[in-house]
Scaffold this active site. Sequence first.
Site, PDB file in Angstrom:
ATOM      1  N   CYS A  89       0.834  -1.214   0.000  1.00  0.00           N
ATOM      2  CA  CYS A  89       0.000   0.000   0.000  1.00  0.00           C
ATOM      3  C   CYS A  89       0.863   1.256   0.000  1.00  0.00           C
ATOM      4  O   CYS A  89       1.426   1.632   1.029  1.00  0.00           O
ATOM      5  CB  CYS A  89      -0.921  -0.005   1.214  1.00  0.00           C
ATOM      6  SG  CYS A  89      -1.901   1.486   1.368  1.00  0.00           S
ATOM      7  N   CYS A 132      -0.363   4.110   2.279  1.00  0.00           N
ATOM      8  CA  CYS A 132      -0.088   3.866   3.704  1.00  0.00           C
ATOM      9  C   CYS A 132       1.384   4.102   4.033  1.00  0.00           C
ATOM     10  O   CYS A 132       1.719   4.760   5.014  1.00  0.00           O
ATOM     11  CB  CYS A 132      -0.416   2.424   4.074  1.00  0.00           C
ATOM     12  SG  CYS A 132      -2.016   1.847   3.478  1.00  0.00           S
ATOM     13  N   ASP A 133       2.267   3.528   3.225  1.00  0.00           N
ATOM     14  CA  ASP A 133       3.655   3.385   3.641  1.00  0.00           C
ATOM     15  C   ASP A 133       4.646   4.242   2.850  1.00  0.00           C
ATOM     16  O   ASP A 133       5.822   4.322   3.231  1.00  0.00           O
ATOM     17  CB  ASP A 133       4.066   1.904   3.533  1.00  0.00           C
ATOM     18  CG  ASP A 133       3.221   1.017   4.446  1.00  0.00           C
ATOM     19  OD1 ASP A 133       2.808   1.515   5.506  1.00  0.00           O
ATOM     20  OD2 ASP A 133       2.954  -0.142   4.087  1.00  0.00           O
TER      21      ASP A 133
END
Lengths: 305, 305
Positions: free
Chosen positions: B134, B137-138
């Site tokens: 992701c 997200c990251d």
Amino acid sequence: MKNEYDVIIIGGGPAGLTAGIYTSRDYLSTLIIERALIGGNITNAEEVDNYPGYPDGINGFDLTAKMHAQATKYGAETLTADVTGINLDGNLKNVHLTDSIITGKAVIVASGTERVKLNVPGEKEFIGRGVSYCATCDGPFFKDKNIAVIGGGNAALYEAMHLSKFADTVTIIHRRDTFRSTKVVQDKTLNISKIKVLLNTVVDSIEGEDKVKRLVLASTVNGSRANLDIDGVFIAAGLRPNTQFLQGLVKLDKQGSIAVNQIMQTSVEGIFAAGDVRIQSIRQVVAAAGDGAQAAFHARSYLEK
Amino acid sequence: MKNEYDVIIIGGGPAGLTAGIYTSRDYLSTLIIERALIGGNITNAEEVDNYPGYPDGINGFDLTAKMHAQATKYGAETLTADVTGINLDGNLKNVHLTDSIITGKAVIVASGTERVKLNVPGEKEFIGRGVSYCATCDGPFFKDKNIAVIGGGNAALYEAMHLSKFADTVTIIHRRDTFRSTKVVQDKTLNISKIKVLLNTVVDSIEGEDKVKRLVLASTVNGSRANLDIDGVFIAAGLRPNTQFLQGLVKLDKQGSIAVNQIMQTSVEGIFAAGDVRIQSIRQVVAAAGDGAQAAFHARSYLEK
């Protein structure tokens, strides 16, 4: 502060702050404009029990202060100002403030709603201490208590029905001699034994000490007064979306809520909406925050196109 | 455990847990069925930085454990079991488990997605320590780092484009000689100077110590091998919604995601969907949680009708 941002977010409640966390964490220059208090309506909530991740509850002010710190940490800027209008200049959006203009490549409107107030003595004083505007939020705090619901539309009757699951008695107080609510909703609600009805009645004042203790009521027919002992009062007199500055720009519904599609885009490309101000909002902190993340995600896609 | 519940929630990630907080707090009897680990995919996240309300970040396991405690506090029950199918019996929904049937008046499907894995050595071992599924997200954890993206569709190229904002270099690795991605997305992505491309190449293994250090690559043309030093690898090989048990019951899109309208209702009245498993999901914890609240709210309205 700059004159131009990748994303301008109008409103500093949970929807706007979450959008700001997402856009600024994605290295998009971000300005959050709030006209009053960062945090929005929920700052009045003594205890938010249903925001996922805080099983012991959290004060509404503290929760939104954390969200604000999080957005600020990633670089979002915050400005206290009134937005008076938006005009389009090609793909750019000029956001008009009282005495200046700031330009955004994308705009996320998260300006929330105003609860329609009764404007009676005690109402403001007891918010969060017996006066509530949200049955879903605060109903469970009134288990086995006696409460009143003020209003006569579907929303008021649905709130009364919902509150009757918790409360000992629920008295619906309405100023007219008939409900505006549909027949089918009336039939379902008014058959519940815990629910009582006072028509032709208005609230003159809300009284108590630490918490609400009673309503002073007045008859709209003959002006006679009476006291009603209660532990809580839910005011369901309606909501007014803060969208006056968008008139004629994006599509609004009859109540003034912003029409959005499933990705939170309004009728104008590059302008998104999130939270209580959009159609079909359930007016819950986590739902508004989820909207904010979605609007930010799709604002990014819009800017990357 | 009972045989019948007001609401059965399938899936114990952020969407399902939030739905459970809402329904159980509203005195609806609630069963959450999870086939594996309570918390879902996000339990693998060492640090969730963008869940609003945790400005210093929170471990994914801890965050969902809090959500679970919150749902349990209000009375939601949890069951570990596999759902094999659902059949309708009038207004009731029979949820079939491997060796029993439980009946719900309403069902909320929050069963999430499986990330398509490469199934190579090191992949599972380094999840959260250099292996990610992701970019939203990251990505910010890889500022000025060298990273790889595995995949050849639009999602992979968009992720590479997004990651190039943070990373020093982004190498897209694809097993075929051409991308599946549309021409316009290729043109935008492959012009970014930080982005490099390795076609006809597969990942043989992911190696490192505490964290990912390199990929061992193999040519699909002649089998030759090479090492690529990287700090992180984003696997964008696709997602598989967990909806096999819904085939023929509710409307799914081509990928198997559940079609929902704006209030999270599926094509079957009384069955709602929330989180990563629904169409148009942005696959973020707060958005899934927001969905869960919406699905619960409208499940309640459905039950009150």
